[in-house]
Design an enzyme around this catalytic site. Structure first.
Site, short mmCIF file in Angstrom:
data_model
loop_
_atom_site.label_atom_id
_atom_site.label_comp_id
_atom_site.label_asym_id
_atom_site.label_seq_id
_atom_site.Cartn_x
_atom_site.Cartn_y
_atom_site.Cartn_z
N HIS A 1 0.84 -1.22 0.00
CA HIS A 1 0.00 0.00 0.00
C HIS A 1 0.86 1.26 0.00
CE1 HIS A 1 -3.22 -2.80 1.27
NE2 HIS A 1 -2.27 -3.30 2.04
N GLU B 1 9.82 8.28 -17.10
CA GLU B 1 8.48 8.86 -17.29
C GLU B 1 7.96 8.58 -18.70
OE1 GLU B 1 7.88 13.00 -15.74
OE2 GLU B 1 9.95 12.71 -15.12
#
Ligand code: ARG
Length: 465
Positions: A164, A298
């Protein structure tokens, strides 16, 4: 019609057509602008077809010799950039065939005996894709090799592992890298498996029903190094499932790359500061002088979108097509080409970039010490001292609460403080609460203990050798 007329006429197929195409329709239907990329495969397929026609007595030795010579000359012309591709001749197949007739005369017109562009194009795409799969699996191997060596170098470097995106348990940086090696190894397996179904021969299916000439399809398959012959002519010319299969394997490669990219981007941010990437893979900002941006990861994350898009495009292209060949299938090429180009560039650049990655162990360690990463180890410690796991879990939760309130890591509480939660805790707890102790304890197959990481490195090295 004379040979010269064939080469020069504005429409390639037949005398049936009396009305010329508008320029727009010509441009709309032509594929030569992109399918010229298949020229090597097209010539290889034609050479194999002609050789078989000759050995079957369908083509004379003299014609065969002329075709061979002509095709080899055309290959040299294309290679040298001297070939004039004509939009009027629609696609790579008709361009090469017309040029052949221009060069060798009537023999060139005999090449298309027992063949259609429908089985020809399916063969070309398969031959081309087979070669690209081999290159891509080679690049995947090179990338894995770089990552395995990084993992070996940094098996003892510790960073917080997350679930998480919250600090969970400490892990070895080498172990983290090897997770991606597993993914890329499966990707290569998938591509190799898809290759078997790519590498089958449609030629001989002709337009859709097979041909009345006594072709030896097995012979052509053998000449072209294919693993077999497509056994149903309708299926051979129409299905592009092999392209979809490749594209879905390629999508998984890019999904894995995108996950790795996301981690590199996070790790490079000031909030993590876990790694440095070489300047050659980053760019600055035109306004903010302090910036160094992870542009390559990216972009790779972004380029994943186009590869996923191509998969969806191919699947949609195939959906609901009736047997057999439909012109829709001409649309299979650009998505495939772009998928292959994107994958190859990305894998090359990632191998180079990761070879230059530098971890920052102090920042990783500091982060691992901030989130009570060894809380599970304390629970396991209490279990070994006789507590039930659920009770131990609860005891440790109280200890974590106290440590958090004090603003320190669990491991920074004193023995007295810890004993207040459970009297079974003794001085040996601090080894258990250390990051190294936590890692070393996970010495199970597939676990993060540096000893396990080193064993995996050895396994991968042997596999990749
Ligand atoms: N350029 C076509 C393609 O890429 C070749 C096959 C054309 N066949 C036809 N009957 N129009 O699919």
């Amino acid at each position: 019609m004379s040979d010269n007329q064939l080469a020069n006429k504005s429409q390639a197929w037949s005398a049936l057509f009396s009305e010329p195409m508008s320029d727009l329709v010509k441009r709309y239907t032509a594929s030569v602008g992109f399918d010229k990329r298949l020229w090597r495969a097209d010539i290889a397929g034609s050479l194999a077809h002609a050789e078989m026609l000759c050995s079957q007595g369908i083509l004379s030795a003299e014609d065969h010799e002329a075709i061979q010579r002509g095709l080899n000359e055309i290959a040299a012309e294309i290679d040298a950039g001297n070939f004039e591709w004509k939009l009027d001749l629609e696609d790579v197949h008709l361009n090469i065939e017309a040029r052949l007739t221009e060069r060798v005369g009537i023999a060139g017109k005999r090449l298309h005996t027992g063949r259609s562009r429908n089985d020809q194009v399916a063969t070309d795409v398969r031959l081309w894709l087979r070669g690209e799969i081999d290159e891509i699996t080679g690049l995947l191997k090179a990338l894995q090799t770089v990552m395995v060596e990084k993992a070996s170098e940094h098996a003892d470097v510790i960073l917080p592992g997350f679930t998480h995106l919250q600090v969970a348990q400490p892990v070895s940086f080498g172990h983290h890298l090897l997770a991606y090696v597993e993914m890329f190894a499966r990707d290569a397996e998938r591509l190799l498996d898809a290759r078997k179904r790519v590498n089958r021969l449609p030629l001989g299916a002709a337009a859709l029903a097979g041909t009345s000439y006594p072709l030896d399809r097995e012979r052509v398959a053998k000449t072209l190094g294919m693993e077999g012959v497509c056994q149903n002519s309708l299926d051979a010319v129409s299905d592009r499932d092999f392209a979809i299969e490749f594209s879905s394997a390629a999508t998984l490669v890019m999904l894995h790359i995108s996950r790795l990219s996301e981690e590199l981007i996070l790790w490079m941010s000031q909030n993590f500061g876990f790694i440095a990437l070489p300047d050659a893979f980053c760019t600055g900002s035109s306004i903010m002088p302090q910036k160094k941006n992870p542009d390559v990861p990216e972009l790779a994350r972004g380029k994943t979108g186009r590869v996923v898009g191509h998969l969806v495009g191919l699947v949609t292209l195939m959906k609901g097509q009736p047997l057999a060949y439909n012109k829709d299938n001409q649309e299979d090429k650009e998505p495939l080409f772009d998928t292959v180009d994107t994958l190859k560039d990305t894998l090359r650049i990632f191998a180079d970039m990761l070879a230059g990655l530098t971890p920052k162990p102090e920042a990783m360690r500091a982060a691992a010490l901030r989130g009570h990463a060894t809380a599970t180890d304390l629970a396991d410690y209490l279990v070994k001292k006789g507590a039930a796991f659920r009770d131990a879990h609860e005891v440790v939760a109280h200890a974590v609460k106290t440590a958090t309130a004090k603003g320190v890591d669990l491991a920074a509480l004193s023995l007295e403080e810890l004993r207040a939660f459970d009297a079974r805790i003794e001085a040996d707890v601090f080894e258990v609460l250390s990051l190294e102790g936590s890692l070393n304890a996970r010495n199970v197959l597939g676990g993060t203990a540096p000893a396990q990481v080193r064993a995996q490195v050895a396994r991968h090295r042997a596999r990749l050798a």
